[in-house]
Design a protein around this motif. Structure first.
Motif, mmCIF file in Angstrom:
data_model
loop_
_atom_site.group_PDB
_atom_site.id
_atom_site.type_symbol
_atom_site.label_atom_id
_atom_site.label_comp_id
_atom_site.label_asym_id
_atom_site.label_seq_id
_atom_site.Cartn_x
_atom_site.Cartn_y
_atom_site.Cartn_z
ATOM 1 N N THR B 40 0.831 -1.208 0.000
ATOM 2 C CA THR B 40 0.000 0.000 0.000
ATOM 3 C C THR B 40 0.865 1.259 0.000
ATOM 4 O OG1 THR B 40 -1.752 1.126 1.214
ATOM 5 C CG2 THR B 40 -0.198 -0.103 2.543
ATOM 6 N N TRP B 41 0.323 2.308 -0.607
ATOM 7 C CA TRP B 41 1.078 3.568 -0.680
ATOM 8 C C TRP B 41 1.102 4.295 0.667
ATOM 9 C CZ3 TRP B 41 -2.111 5.490 -5.455
ATOM 10 C CH2 TRP B 41 -1.706 4.788 -6.600
ATOM 11 N N ASP B 42 0.001 4.181 1.417
ATOM 12 C CA ASP B 42 -0.126 5.039 2.599
ATOM 13 C C ASP B 42 -1.251 4.510 3.501
ATOM 14 O OD1 ASP B 42 -2.542 5.732 1.348
ATOM 15 O OD2 ASP B 42 -1.616 7.418 0.320
ATOM 16 N N ARG B 43 -1.542 5.269 4.547
ATOM 17 C CA ARG B 43 -2.613 4.897 5.484
ATOM 18 C C ARG B 43 -3.973 5.431 5.033
ATOM 19 N NH1 ARG B 43 1.677 6.623 8.458
ATOM 20 N NH2 ARG B 43 2.840 4.953 9.498
ATOM 21 N N ILE B 60 4.740 0.818 -0.124
ATOM 22 C CA ILE B 60 5.574 0.979 -1.320
ATOM 23 C C ILE B 60 5.481 2.448 -1.741
ATOM 24 C CG2 ILE B 60 5.423 -1.398 -2.168
ATOM 25 C CD1 ILE B 60 3.284 -0.402 -4.178
ATOM 26 N N PRO B 61 6.452 2.931 -2.526
ATOM 27 C CA PRO B 61 6.427 4.353 -2.885
ATOM 28 C C PRO B 61 5.266 4.684 -3.827
ATOM 29 C CG PRO B 61 8.514 3.308 -3.521
ATOM 30 C CD PRO B 61 7.629 2.226 -3.035
ATOM 31 N N TYR B 62 4.868 5.955 -3.822
ATOM 32 C CA TYR B 62 3.866 6.422 -4.783
ATOM 33 C C TYR B 62 4.430 6.305 -6.198
ATOM 34 C CZ TYR B 62 1.290 8.573 -0.913
ATOM 35 O OH TYR B 62 0.577 8.782 0.233
ATOM 36 N N LEU B 70 10.880 1.907 -6.291
ATOM 37 C CA LEU B 70 9.975 0.760 -6.162
ATOM 38 C C LEU B 70 10.793 -0.527 -6.052
ATOM 39 C CD1 LEU B 70 7.091 -0.441 -6.192
ATOM 40 C CD2 LEU B 70 7.259 -0.526 -8.693
ATOM 41 N N LEU B 71 11.778 -0.683 -6.948
ATOM 42 C CA LEU B 71 12.602 -1.900 -6.900
ATOM 43 C C LEU B 71 13.364 -1.989 -5.580
ATOM 44 C CD1 LEU B 71 13.659 -4.464 -8.168
ATOM 45 C CD2 LEU B 71 15.435 -3.112 -9.312
ATOM 46 N N LYS B 72 13.883 -0.851 -5.165
ATOM 47 C CA LYS B 72 14.642 -0.835 -3.907
ATOM 48 C C LYS B 72 13.748 -1.307 -2.747
ATOM 49 C CE LYS B 72 17.853 2.183 -1.603
ATOM 50 N NZ LYS B 72 18.141 3.504 -1.206
ATOM 51 N N ARG B 73 12.533 -0.830 -2.766
ATOM 52 C CA ARG B 73 11.594 -1.201 -1.692
ATOM 53 C C ARG B 73 11.235 -2.688 -1.771
ATOM 54 N NH1 ARG B 73 10.278 -1.881 3.027
ATOM 55 N NH2 ARG B 73 8.084 -1.838 3.583
#
Lengths: 96, 707
Positions: B40-43, B60-62, B70-73
């Protein structure tokens, strides 16, 4: 004065139509097109008899008796209704 | 092989819902042993709060961050937690997932995604070219890359047109002025280009499928039965129309498509089938496809894991109706999630029980306002509050329309009954309402529609004579709380934004001159929209006047934190319970999708003063904005429960039950609300046989046997 529009001798609901009829209302679902049709009491009455493969003349006579209207009035209403079902593709003539 | 973990994205489950929630439902149904990691991007992602579906969470990033973060995450996620396959579901992030596919393979994370070439070939602006290659009729599409191009096109188009954002969103326009404003708004949100197409009259069908190397494997065809004002399907039914499946087969073959896909069609009144959009992922209605026999998300997982999938097509006659459903928690369960962690089991531990033990008679309660669509009425949530009682009363839903989506929510209603519209010309509404209530054995009626409350208030004596209790405000109080008269409460000590009534077009010009931009334009009964320019004010005013008529209201824009205050007043105008929610999750349309209860003596006092000053009886809601310096402003007073009222049960102050007891003349002790209770609202697709709609339409009621 023009002649009354001609009604086919027999009309039936197409196979893809799932009908449901009650005393006051009716419902047709065409599972091919996804279209739904809500019917009033007289529409449900007529459609239920078409679904039972009754000849149009018999449907007309039943409408005259049940709704206590004269035959030209019932004929006009049934013609318009059948014409609508045919145009929408939910009924077909089986003996024109 | 051990547990299979599937990562799913796309949880903004609001008016135009991302498909993530529906994808998770289908995966859970396919194989309950599969575990689901919500990426998820956020809460603010309300779908990520789906208790019973999400096994673990990770941020995950927006999409704006691009593929590298994104790959790093994902690398960090995989280092900490198993992840076997991913199903991305949001258009804007798909290019990034395609770009990192080599990295995913290296990490052992499976996916089933199209090539970048295929992804670009189905973009809205390239659809005409694809149509020519695949032999599809496509609406004439104009690509507008600058504001100057928009201004020029506005004067030359034949109306109505549909103006579309480059990725998502669209607006139907009827005049050059509307065209310019819509294009400006879409460009501000999504950037240029914007696209313009003629609005084609006809019936809409969507076809969803899963393909592998250009071969369509599974497909489902859905006819839209109801749409939002943005054209999003809010109810639909599966159909058996092989022609649409054949068209999708041609599209995926032309694109050599891999993965989920959705094509949207209009069967035009001219007899042509127009393809007006191809979406590069599964649709938000995919739970319906699953219910109709083709589990498209499960097929994606199988393909991602290198397994075979049996071909299939959805069976016809399954219905979906999208209802907004609330979940309550003792605090925000995602508060513990950070950008670096992967957390399991966050949701079950935080669920707030809404169960309320009851001693004595519970009776039978009828409730109106069952439409739980994108701008929901409160009927469903009032019913869910009463269903939370132990034991619960019999609950009778009263509806004016067979497609009110709250009807289709299982486990809530004992019966649903059809009523005529109050406005029908031959009258009979009052008699029908009493007859239906009596026939169902109702002893209490809770109206939840603005239009129902004055009618029920007017007929309260007749209802009482029929043994049906109500708790509704007197006519004078209702009149004083009406939008057009609300500014008058200033004289009774309330702070209200500066408001100017607009009874015609000339007064709109005066309001535009006098008000500071931005200001809010409101309809006389419902609807409100902020406007930032004179041109936008004209367009919004025309829309509001067309929907609601005059007078409109021009209201000062108040900046600040927003609150909802729900309360119930007894027959002596004393408050028996107040729930104050701080609105925390807002959709782009301005609707509230989540918030937290707070203890706020000022706002509770505001509710008490309101009930006393107006002589109020029954439920109401005050919408309040607290300006950081000027204090709280009442921007709206609604004469019924708000649609978020299920929160009151989760927060230990079941206001609908208090209203029922007061209506019956029982004594109710003051209720205490638990502060810190958090709620989210999700757009949830209820699925049922079309027979349920048929039964309601024909018999005028449906009972427990079909729920």
């Amino acid at each position: 004065m023009s002649a009354p529009p001609r009604l086919p001798a027999q009309v039936r609901l197409v196979d893809s139509v799932r009908p449901r009829f009650g005393p006051d209302r009716g419902f047709l679902f065409d599972e091919r097109s996804g279209r739904v049709f809500s019917l009033n009491g007289s529409g449900a009455f007529a459609a239920a008899r078409l679904h039972e493969r009754r000849p149009i003349a018999e449907v007309l006579a039943a409408m005259v008796e049940t709704f206590e209207v004269d035959e030209p009035t019932a004929h006009r209403a049934l013609t318009a209704f059948v014409d609508h079902l045919l145009r929408e593709g939910v009924a077909e003539v089986i003996d024109g | 092989m051990g547990e299979i973990w599937v990562g799913v994205t796309g949880f903004y489950t609001t008016e135009n819902p991302h498909p993530g929630l529906a994808v998770m439902r289908a995966l859970r149904r396919a194989d309950p042993s599969w575990r689901i990691l919500a990426l998820t991007w956020d809460r603010l992602s309300t779908g990520a709060y789906a208790e019973g579906l999400v096994d673990a969470h990770a941020f995950i990033p927006y999409p704006a961050a691009g593929p590298r973060p994104l790959l790093k995450r994902i690398e960090a996620v995989v280092a900490a937690h198993p992840l076997d396959a991913v199903i991305p579901t949001v258009d804007a992030e798909l290019p990034h997932w395609l770009a990192i596919r080599p990295g995913l393979r290296r990490l052992g994370v499976g996916s089933c995604l199209p090539t970048m070439t295929a992804l670009r070939a189905r973009e809205k602006r390239r659809l005409p070219a694809l149509g020519r290659l695949a032999g599809l009729a496509v609406p004439d599409t104009l690509v507008l890359s600058t504001a100057a191009a928009v201004a020029h096109a506005a004067g030359t188009r034949k109306y109505p047109q549909i103006v579309k954002g480059t990725v998502v969103d669209s607006t139907v326009v009827h005049t050059p002025e509307e065209f310019r404003v819509a294009a400006w708004q879409l460009a501000a949100e999504w950037g240029y280009p914007v696209l313009a197409q003629p609005l084609i009259a006809g019936e809409e069908y969507d076809v969803a499928g899963v393909a592998r190397r250009g071969e369509l494997i599974e497909a489902a065809v859905m006819k839209k039965l109801a749409v939002t004002n943005k054209g999003t399907a809010w109810a639909g039914v599966t159909v058996e129309e092989p022609h649409f499946v054949a068209l999708l087969r041609r599209i995926v073959a032309e694109l050599r498509w891999d993965g989920g896909i959705e094509a949207e069609f209009i069967a035009g009144a001219d007899g042509h089938l127009y393809c007006f959009e191809i979406n590069p992922r599964l649709p938000s209605w995919v739970a319906l496809a699953c219910d109709a026999g083709v589990n498209l998300p499960a097929a994606l997982v199988q393909l991602a894991l290198g397994e075979d999938v049996e071909p299939g097509v959805a069976r016809p006659g399954r219905l979906f109706a999208r209802a907004l459903v609330e979940h309550t928690f003792a605090g925000n369960p995602l508060a513990a999630l950070t950008e670096r962690t992967v957390r399991r089991g966050l949701l079950p531990a935080a669920v707030a029980t809404a169960s309320t033990p009851v001693v004595g008679r519970v009776g039978t309660v009828a409730i109106t306002g069952l439409n739980a669509a994108d701008n929901p009425s409160a009927g469903l949530t009032v019913a869910r509050c009463l269903r939370a009682l132990a034991p619960a009363p019999r609950l009778i839903g009263l509806t004016h329309e067979v497609l009110a989506t709250g009807i289709y929510v299982d486990g809530v209603w004992d019966e649903v009954r059809l009523l005529p519209f109050p406005s029908r010309e031959d009258g009979g509404y009052v008699e029908a309402l009493i007859a239906q209530c009596r026939d169902a054995g109702t002893d209490c009626l809770i109206p939840t529609l603005d239009i129902d409350v004055p009618i029920v208030a007017w007929m309260a004596d007749r209802l009482a004579a029929a043994g049906i209790a109500t708790l509704v405000p007197p006519a004078a109080a209702l009149a004083a709380a009406a939008k057009v008269r609300l500014p008058e409460v200033v004289a009774r000590g309330f702070r209200v934004p500066r408001t100017r009534p607009i009874s015609g077009w000339a007064e709109l010009e005066t309001a535009i001159d006098e008000m500071t931009m931005p200001f809010v334009l409101k309809g006389p009964v419902a609807d409100a929209k902020p406007v930032r320019s004179a041109e936008e004010a004209h367009v919004v005013a025309r829309r509001l006047a067309a929907s609601w008529g005059f007078p409109l209201l021009a209201q000062e824009w108040i900046a600040g934190e927003e609150y909802g205050v729900a309360a119930v007043a007894d027959r002596a105008h004393r408050i028996v319970g107040t729930v104050v929610v701080r609105k925390e999750i807002r959709s782009p349309n301005g609707n509230t999708w989540g918030g937290t209860t707070v203890t706020d003596r000022t706002l509770e006092g505001l509710a008490a003063s309101f009930a006393e000053a107006l002589g109020w009886i029954g439920p109401f809601e005050l919408e309040v904005i607290r300006h950081p310096r000027r204090g709280p402003f009442v921007i709206e007073a609604n004469p019924r429960f708000p649609a978020w009222i299920y929160l009151s049960a989760g927060a230990g102050a079941n206001l609908p039950w208090a209203a029922v007891r007061l209506a019956r003349g029982e004594r109710v002790s003051a209720l205490r609300t638990r502060p810190g209770t958090f709620y989210v609202r999700q757009a949830w697709d209820m699925t049922a046989s079309v027979e349920r709609m048929a039964a309601l339409s024909v018999e005028g009621k449906v009972g427990r046997d079909v729920f």
